[in-house]
Design a protein around this motif. Structure first.
Motif, PDB file in Angstrom:
ATOM      1  N   ALA A  88      -2.234  -0.414 -10.600  1.00 21.94           N
ATOM      2  CA  ALA A  88      -1.609   0.600 -10.965  1.00 21.94           C
ATOM      3  C   ALA A  88      -1.319   0.537 -12.546  1.00 21.94           C
ATOM      4  O   ALA A  88      -1.618  -0.449 -13.078  1.00 21.94           O
ATOM      5  CB  ALA A  88      -0.056   0.841 -10.489  1.00 21.94           C
ATOM      6  N   PRO A  89      -1.254   1.709 -13.352  1.00 21.06           N
ATOM      7  CA  PRO A  89      -1.172   1.604 -15.021  1.00 21.06           C
ATOM      8  C   PRO A  89      -0.024   0.372 -15.306  1.00 21.06           C
ATOM      9  O   PRO A  89       1.235   0.326 -14.825  1.00 21.06           O
ATOM     10  CB  PRO A  89      -0.620   2.661 -15.242  1.00 21.06           C
ATOM     11  CG  PRO A  89      -0.843   3.965 -14.143  1.00 21.06           C
ATOM     12  CD  PRO A  89      -0.723   2.914 -12.782  1.00 21.06           C
ATOM     13  N   ASN A 120      -7.662   5.194  -3.828  1.00 23.18           N
ATOM     14  CA  ASN A 120      -8.721   5.109  -4.905  1.00 23.18           C
ATOM     15  C   ASN A 120      -9.237   6.456  -5.255  1.00 23.18           C
ATOM     16  O   ASN A 120     -10.609   6.709  -5.288  1.00 23.18           O
ATOM     17  CB  ASN A 120      -9.952   3.981  -4.596  1.00 23.18           C
ATOM     18  CG  ASN A 120      -9.351   2.742  -4.041  1.00 23.18           C
ATOM     19  OD1 ASN A 120      -8.632   2.325  -4.804  1.00 23.18           O
ATOM     20  ND2 ASN A 120      -9.806   2.169  -3.022  1.00 23.18           N
ATOM     21  N   PHE A 158      -4.149  -4.855  -5.809  1.00 23.00           N
ATOM     22  CA  PHE A 158      -3.751  -3.633  -6.022  1.00 23.00           C
ATOM     23  C   PHE A 158      -3.634  -3.224  -7.547  1.00 23.00           C
ATOM     24  O   PHE A 158      -3.231  -4.264  -8.136  1.00 23.00           O
ATOM     25  CB  PHE A 158      -2.321  -3.618  -5.414  1.00 23.00           C
ATOM     26  CG  PHE A 158      -2.390  -3.658  -3.814  1.00 23.00           C
ATOM     27  CD1 PHE A 158      -2.432  -2.408  -3.024  1.00 23.00           C
ATOM     28  CD2 PHE A 158      -2.018  -4.590  -3.143  1.00 23.00           C
ATOM     29  CE1 PHE A 158      -2.377  -2.253  -1.606  1.00 23.00           C
ATOM     30  CE2 PHE A 158      -1.995  -4.810  -1.729  1.00 23.00           C
ATOM     31  CZ  PHE A 158      -2.242  -3.504  -1.099  1.00 23.00           C
ATOM     32  N   TYR A 198       3.274   1.752  -2.137  1.00 20.20           N
ATOM     33  CA  TYR A 198       3.724   2.041  -3.611  1.00 20.20           C
ATOM     34  C   TYR A 198       2.293   2.187  -4.465  1.00 20.20           C
ATOM     35  O   TYR A 198       2.546   2.530  -5.616  1.00 20.20           O
ATOM     36  CB  TYR A 198       4.458   0.800  -4.015  1.00 20.20           C
ATOM     37  CG  TYR A 198       5.685   0.730  -3.047  1.00 20.20           C
ATOM     38  CD1 TYR A 198       6.732   1.693  -3.000  1.00 20.20           C
ATOM     39  CD2 TYR A 198       5.611  -0.186  -2.070  1.00 20.20           C
ATOM     40  CE1 TYR A 198       7.745   1.608  -2.184  1.00 20.20           C
ATOM     41  CE2 TYR A 198       6.919  -0.363  -1.237  1.00 20.20           C
ATOM     42  CZ  TYR A 198       7.877   0.596  -1.211  1.00 20.20           C
ATOM     43  OH  TYR A 198       8.843   0.591  -0.428  1.00 20.20           O
ATOM     44  N   PHE A 199       1.356   1.444  -3.860  1.00 18.21           N
ATOM     45  CA  PHE A 199      -0.191   1.452  -4.847  1.00 18.21           C
ATOM     46  C   PHE A 199      -1.163   2.562  -4.375  1.00 18.21           C
ATOM     47  O   PHE A 199      -1.241   2.591  -2.994  1.00 18.21           O
ATOM     48  CB  PHE A 199      -0.767   0.092  -4.897  1.00 18.21           C
ATOM     49  CG  PHE A 199       0.293  -0.782  -5.834  1.00 18.21           C
ATOM     50  CD1 PHE A 199      -0.080  -1.315  -7.224  1.00 18.21           C
ATOM     51  CD2 PHE A 199       1.250  -1.522  -5.159  1.00 18.21           C
ATOM     52  CE1 PHE A 199       0.507  -1.669  -7.766  1.00 18.21           C
ATOM     53  CE2 PHE A 199       1.943  -2.495  -5.997  1.00 18.21           C
ATOM     54  CZ  PHE A 199       1.792  -2.614  -7.531  1.00 18.21           C
ATOM     55  N   ASP A 200      -1.745   3.130  -5.064  1.00 19.04           N
ATOM     56  CA  ASP A 200      -2.903   3.866  -4.686  1.00 19.04           C
ATOM     57  C   ASP A 200      -4.194   3.487  -4.713  1.00 19.04           C
ATOM     58  O   ASP A 200      -5.147   3.943  -4.165  1.00 19.04           O
ATOM     59  CB  ASP A 200      -2.773   5.269  -5.405  1.00 19.04           C
ATOM     60  CG  ASP A 200      -1.638   6.114  -5.209  1.00 19.04           C
ATOM     61  OD1 ASP A 200      -0.972   5.844  -4.100  1.00 19.04           O
ATOM     62  OD2 ASP A 200      -1.200   6.928  -5.994  1.00 19.04           O
ATOM     63  N   HIS A 201      -4.456   2.492  -5.616  1.00 19.24           N
ATOM     64  CA  HIS A 201      -5.637   1.694  -5.757  1.00 19.24           C
ATOM     65  C   HIS A 201      -5.811   0.419  -5.299  1.00 19.24           C
ATOM     66  O   HIS A 201      -4.770  -0.508  -5.598  1.00 19.24           O
ATOM     67  CB  HIS A 201      -5.867   1.709  -7.446  1.00 19.24           C
ATOM     68  CG  HIS A 201      -6.228   2.896  -7.974  1.00 19.24           C
ATOM     69  ND1 HIS A 201      -7.416   3.714  -7.963  1.00 19.24           N
ATOM     70  CD2 HIS A 201      -4.941   4.142  -8.259  1.00 19.24           C
ATOM     71  CE1 HIS A 201      -7.240   4.980  -8.586  1.00 19.24           C
ATOM     72  NE2 HIS A 201      -5.794   5.230  -8.767  1.00 19.24           N
ATOM     73  N   SER A 260       0.833  -1.140   0.094  1.00 16.79           N
ATOM     74  CA  SER A 260      -0.103   0.014  -0.071  1.00 16.79           C
ATOM     75  C   SER A 260       0.771   1.461   0.235  1.00 16.79           C
ATOM     76  O   SER A 260       0.374   2.296  -0.378  1.00 16.79           O
ATOM     77  CB  SER A 260      -0.882  -0.117   1.352  1.00 16.79           C
ATOM     78  OG  SER A 260      -0.503   0.029   2.518  1.00 16.79           O
TER      79      SER A 260
END
Ligand SMILES: NC(=O)C1=CN([C@@H]2O[C@H](COP(=O)(O)OP(=O)(O)OC[C@H]3O[C@@H](n4cnc5c(N)ncnc54)[C@H](OP(=O)(O)O)[C@@H]3O)[C@@H](O)[C@H]2O)C=CC1
Ligand SMILES: O=C(O)C1=N[C@H](C(=O)O)C[C@H](O)C1
Length: 275
Positions: free
Chosen positions: A233-234, A191, A231, A154-157, A152
């Motif tokens: 991310a693009p 998110n 998680f 490193y990932f926002d979603h 979490s």
């Protein structure tokens, strides 16, 4: 065979799926002594808890009266513990009763609200009685949650899917709620929306926690207990998954908790705090 220094344990919900596992685990743990077994299922009233659990006679009949069982535990030389795997609607009162008798609760039953937990913490503090509330007793889930906390950063979603047998009374699972709480402890805003969403069927996007994390609950026969934390991310997806294949996975955590709760004077929430 119980000895003078063994820990007296009351199992509440002794005839349930988890309660039967706990009775078996206590029977095979020399420093624990099953002193009372309680269950409201009328079909097991008066039956031997060991026989109901499938581990042979223990000479502990299943009663339907928690108060007298707690009282029985207070007569023992050592401090007593109540292990509770009953029902979300009953757990708050059960814990208050145990603390009032000075019997240390180890709570596996899920469904307590944050307000109820806060209230029980104040009650345990005032009585200087240790209490453990453990949404998930399996070591695999603690490890999944620790890995999710790392990810979490490193990932926002992130979204959570929990999958359980269709006898489960509460949704979302206590474990999924605790996982969302643990992720929020970094103070991150997960998110951020990229479009305005419309739900054409209510609940299509799951439940939204106060931490901004969506939890999706699946209930099917054939499942036991499973959780995915996903998680995004693009260009990448990182999935953490835990699967339960047998309820014995919870027993090392339950036994550890029974021993540890006797060292506490207040309420502690989460297995990771006592490992
Ligand atoms: N923390 C953890 O690691 C885990 C937690 N759980 C949680 O534990 C709880 C129980 O799960 P499970 O064993 O699967 O459920 P079950 O329904 O199989 O067992 C519950 C048992 O408790 C009895 N019961 C209900 N209310 C009371 C009461 N007030 N006093 C005494 N007995 C009562 C039930 O009787 P009757 O059937 O007649 O209602 C039943 O025999 C759930 O909240 C579940 O989410 C489950 C697995 C792991
Ligand atoms: O009901 C269950 O089975 C389980 N309940 C707990 C929860 O709600 O998290 C723990 C585990 O998921 C099994």
């Amino acid at each position: 065979m119980a000895n003078q220094s063994s820990i007296p344990v009351v199992v509440n919900g002794a005839a349930g799926k988890m309660g039967r596992e706990v009775v078996k685990a206590i029977a095979s743990t020399p420093d624990l002594n099953l002193v009372a077994a309680v269950d409201l299922n009328p079909n097991v009233l008066g039956k031997d808890a060991g026989e109901v659990a499938g581990c042979g006679t223990l000479e502990v009949p299943i009663l339907n009266d928690l108060q007298s069982s707690l009282l029985l535990a207070t007569q023992e030389k050592q401090l007593g513990v109540m292990v509770d795997f009953t029902h979300p609607d009953k757990i708050y009162d059960n814990v208050r009763s145990a603390i009032a008798y000075g019997i240390r609760p180890v709570v596996g039953t899920t469904g307590l609200s944050p307000e109820q937990i806060q209230d029980l913490a104040a009650f345990a503090d005032k009585a200087s009685v240790g209490c453990l509330i453990i949404p998930n007793f399996s070591i695999g889930m603690v490890l999944l949650q620790q890995a999710a906390i790392q990810a979490s950063k490193y990932f926002d979603h992130v979204e959570i899917i929990e999958l359980h047998h269709n006898q489960k009374a509460d949704a979302p699972s206590g474990t999924a709620i605790q996982t969302a709480e643990l992720l929020s402890e970094l103070g991150k805003n997960f998110n951020p929306p990229s479009v305005t969403e419309t739900e054409h069927l209510a609940g299509a996007r799951g439940s939204l926690t106060s931490e901004g994390i969506r939890i999706h609950s699946i209930r099917l026969p054939g499942l036991i207990a499973h959780q995915e934390v996903i998680f995004g991310a693009p260009g990448q997806i990182y999935t953490l998954r835990h699967d339960t294949s047998d309820r014995s996975c919870y027993m090392p955590g339950v036994i550890l908790s029974v021993r540890k709760v006797l060292e506490l004077q207040s309420l502690v929430y989460g297995l990771e705090k006592i490992l």
